[in-house]
Design an enzyme around this catalytic site. Structure first.
Site, short mmCIF file in Angstrom:
data_model
loop_
_atom_site.label_atom_id
_atom_site.label_comp_id
_atom_site.label_asym_id
_atom_site.label_seq_id
_atom_site.Cartn_x
_atom_site.Cartn_y
_atom_site.Cartn_z
CE LYS A 31 38.86 38.03 37.02
NZ LYS A 31 37.08 38.65 37.49
CG LEU A 62 26.90 40.91 42.95
CD1 LEU A 62 25.61 42.19 43.42
CD2 LEU A 62 27.01 40.46 43.84
CB THR A 80 40.46 30.92 45.63
OG1 THR A 80 40.04 32.14 45.59
CG2 THR A 80 39.75 30.39 44.79
#
Length: 610
Positions: free
Chosen positions: A405, A444, A467
């Site tokens: 990210k 995970l 989403t």
């Protein structure tokens, strides 16, 4: 029954069988069983003696006949044949003639009675086990060595509730054959039909060498049926004896989404960890705790578990002390806040660690969108404090855990990690300590990740909320992520950003579907609803910016990104003024700086070659 009692019983039974075989042969050949001719008397004595001697030589009485197979049948054939050959030789020597018809019939009866007596017991036992009504009809995927081992264990284990009734194998040469009395019903495309026709309750995938793509193909066929799907344990667990072939387990999402794990350079890791002082920040978190577990396996001198949450630090401390009880490792806990610069200096001064693994961070994207000042405090200021303390006190290697990210970030969390990476890279340029960052995708099962969230929604009966139908992410397991971080520390030269080749990204909606099916529900029972992309989220994540990409791997499945321009003056300005900004202003400032393009005058600095 003791071994001595068992041996005596078999000797008596075999003696009766041998004598009975020779006398029946005499009746069949001579027409009168009561005529004790010299050939019959001599053959009886020699056959009985020979049988007992050869049975002792070939350990016939030590065989467990409930597990009898072709090997045991061959031993019986040898014993009977050698006994008969002895009788033949003695007849020639003593009587000067050989009763071929008598010996031939005796050989056949001897073989039939001895072999039959053993296999009748096995057949009775198998029939008794198979007749238990509570056993679930089971289809085994894979008719190779592992599949047949599973079938044998399931058949012979009377305490197991699985009964194999069919095999599935893509090897066409096995189709329509019976293996151990169990039919091979076809290939993978026949699974659904076989389940319906043979009333299958359970499916066991018994191919330990399957890669992830092949397993997904098989699983996609299995979930079309109402049968429960299970899988054989990992091949290395079978080989090392951790589990047996009949200890099948449920298919986990990690089996379907994982990739081939990165193999670690054990010698290099041992050199960098064994008898060293290691510090892990965020040691109570998902990644930090797993890093601590794996580091402990290399027996450092001291392992300092640093974290802000006392409960999580206490938990990992107790676990490690129990797991490595009796070892020379000294486990030390430090409850500390990364924002406390003085405390970071004190910890580094007191313990003088050789390696620091910095895993502490705020990582929840929506929460950091609403609280950007906390992302600055923990992810940027905290990283700066612990990195400067490591530099000041001569730590040899500093490894920061980062995230995908941080690449072209659209969230406060990603932007704060990108600026933290810049701090670490800058420290690598000005310090004798080797500073590196490690970047990977979603983990995970980590706390706050999507899988535990989906599981809770499924337990409540749904719906499962996703989403966006096109949202994709890279995934890896917690142990894989931790191995990468540790390996990076051993490979570090200073200033690198290590990136794992994470394979193919996965659609979040596919992950949700698999979890629903793995829970034993259908998509009709647990619906999926789409809620829309949350603030700060992207449809897909990247691991490197275009200008960072380097094609060459420095280690199998590990890349090093190229260094880009570091905006240290701007970062310092944010750290001195962030408290005066509104949350929206701070968010915009972080994202602007994290996404700023290098100036035209910036000269690319390549990482040091490994």
């Amino acid at each position: 029954m003791s071994y001595r009692q068992r041996l005596s019983l078999f000797v008596v039974i075999d003696s009766i069988i041998v004598v009975t075989a020779i006398f029946i042969s005499g009746f069949l050949v001579n027409g009168d069983v009561y005529v004790l001719t010299e050939p019959i008397l001599l053959s009886s004595i020699v056959l009985l003696t020979g049988h007992l001697l050869f049975s002792w030589k070939y350990n016939l009485y030590k065989k467990a006949w409930e597990y009898a197979s072709i090997g045991e049948l061959v031993i019986v054939l040898k014993i009977v044949s050698y006994s008969l050959l002895s009788a033949l030789i003695l007849q020639q020597i003593v009587l000067q003639e050989i009763s071929f018809r008598l010996l031939a019939v005796t050989w056949l009866l001897h073989l039939l009675f001895i072999g039959g007596s053993r296999f009748v017991w096995r057949m009775y036992r198998d029939q008794l086990i198979n007749s238990f009504p509570h056993r679930k009809r089971t289809l085994i995927i894979g008719a190779g060595s592992a599949g047949t081992m599973v079938a044998r264990q399931l058949i012979q284990n009377k305490d197991c509730d699985l009964l194999p009734v069919g095999f599935i194998d893509d090897n066409r040469s096995k189709h329509h054959l019976d293996i151990m009395g169990i039919p091979v019903l076809g290939g993978v495309d026949s699974i659904a039909a076989a389940v319906e026709k043979w009333q299958i309750d359970n499916i066991v995938i018994a191919i330990p060498s399957l890669n992830k793509k092949e397993l997904n193909t098989i699983f996609s066929e299995c979930i079309k049926t109402p049968a429960d799907t299970k899988i054989l344990p990992m091949l290395e667990d079978l080989v090392t004896g951790k589990v047996s072939v009949n200890q099948v387990r449920d298919v986990r999402v990690e089996d379907l989404l994982g990739r081939s794990p990165v193999e670690m350079d054990l010698a290099l890791l041992s050199d960098s960890i064994k008898n060293k002082v290691i510090l892990v920040s965020g040691a109570g978190g998902s990644i930090g705790s797993e890093i601590s577990r794996q580091i402990s396996a290399f027996y450092p001198k001291q392992l300092i578990l640093l974290g802000h949450g006392e409960n999580s630090i206490y938990t990992i401390e107790m676990e490690l002390k129990e797991t490595f009880k009796g070892s020379s490792i000294e486990f030390i806990t430090e409850i500390a806040d990364l924002q406390d610069e003085e405390k970071m200096m004190e910890v580094m001064r007191d313990y003088q660690p050789d390696v620091v693994y910095h895993a502490a961070a705020h990582k929840h994207v929506p929460l950091m969108e609403r609280n950007p000042e906390e992302a600055v405090k923990n992810n940027i200021i905290g990283t700066k404090n612990i990195a400067q303390a490591a530099d000041w006190h001569g730590v040899k290697t500093f490894v920061m855990v980062s995230t995908d990210k941080a690449v072209n970030p659209t969230s406060v969390m990603g932007a704060s990690k990108k600026l933290a990476e810049m701090i670490v890279q800058h420290m690598g340029q000005v310090s004798n300590t080797k500073f590196v960052a490690v970047r990977f995708g979603n983990v995970l099962g980590s706390r706050g990740s999507v899988i535990p969230h989906f599981k809770k929604q499924i337990e409540r009966g749904g719906p499962v909320t996703v989403t966006h139908p096109d949202m994709i992410r890279y995934f890896m397991t917690i142990p894989e992520a931790s191995r990468l971080v540790i390996q990076a520390g051993a490979l570090a030269k200073g200033g690198e950003i290590f990136v794992l080749d994470m394979g193919e990204p996965v659609k979040i909606v596919d992950l949700a579907k698999n979890l629903i099916k793995l829970s034993g529900n259908s998509l009709d029972e647990i619906p999926i609803t789409f809620t829309g992309i949350r603030p700060g989220e992207k449809l897909y994540e990247e691991l490197l910016k275009e200008e960072e990409v380097q094609d060459e791997q420095i280690y199998p499945k590990i890349y090093v990104g190229k260094s880009t321009e570091l905006f240290m003056d701007e970062i310092e300005e944010i750290l001195t003024s962030y408290s005066a900004l509104s949350r929206e202003e701070l968010r915009e400032t972080l994202l602007e700086l994290a996404n700023r393009k290098p100036s035209p005058s910036h000269k690319e600095m390549l990482p040091i070659s490994s």
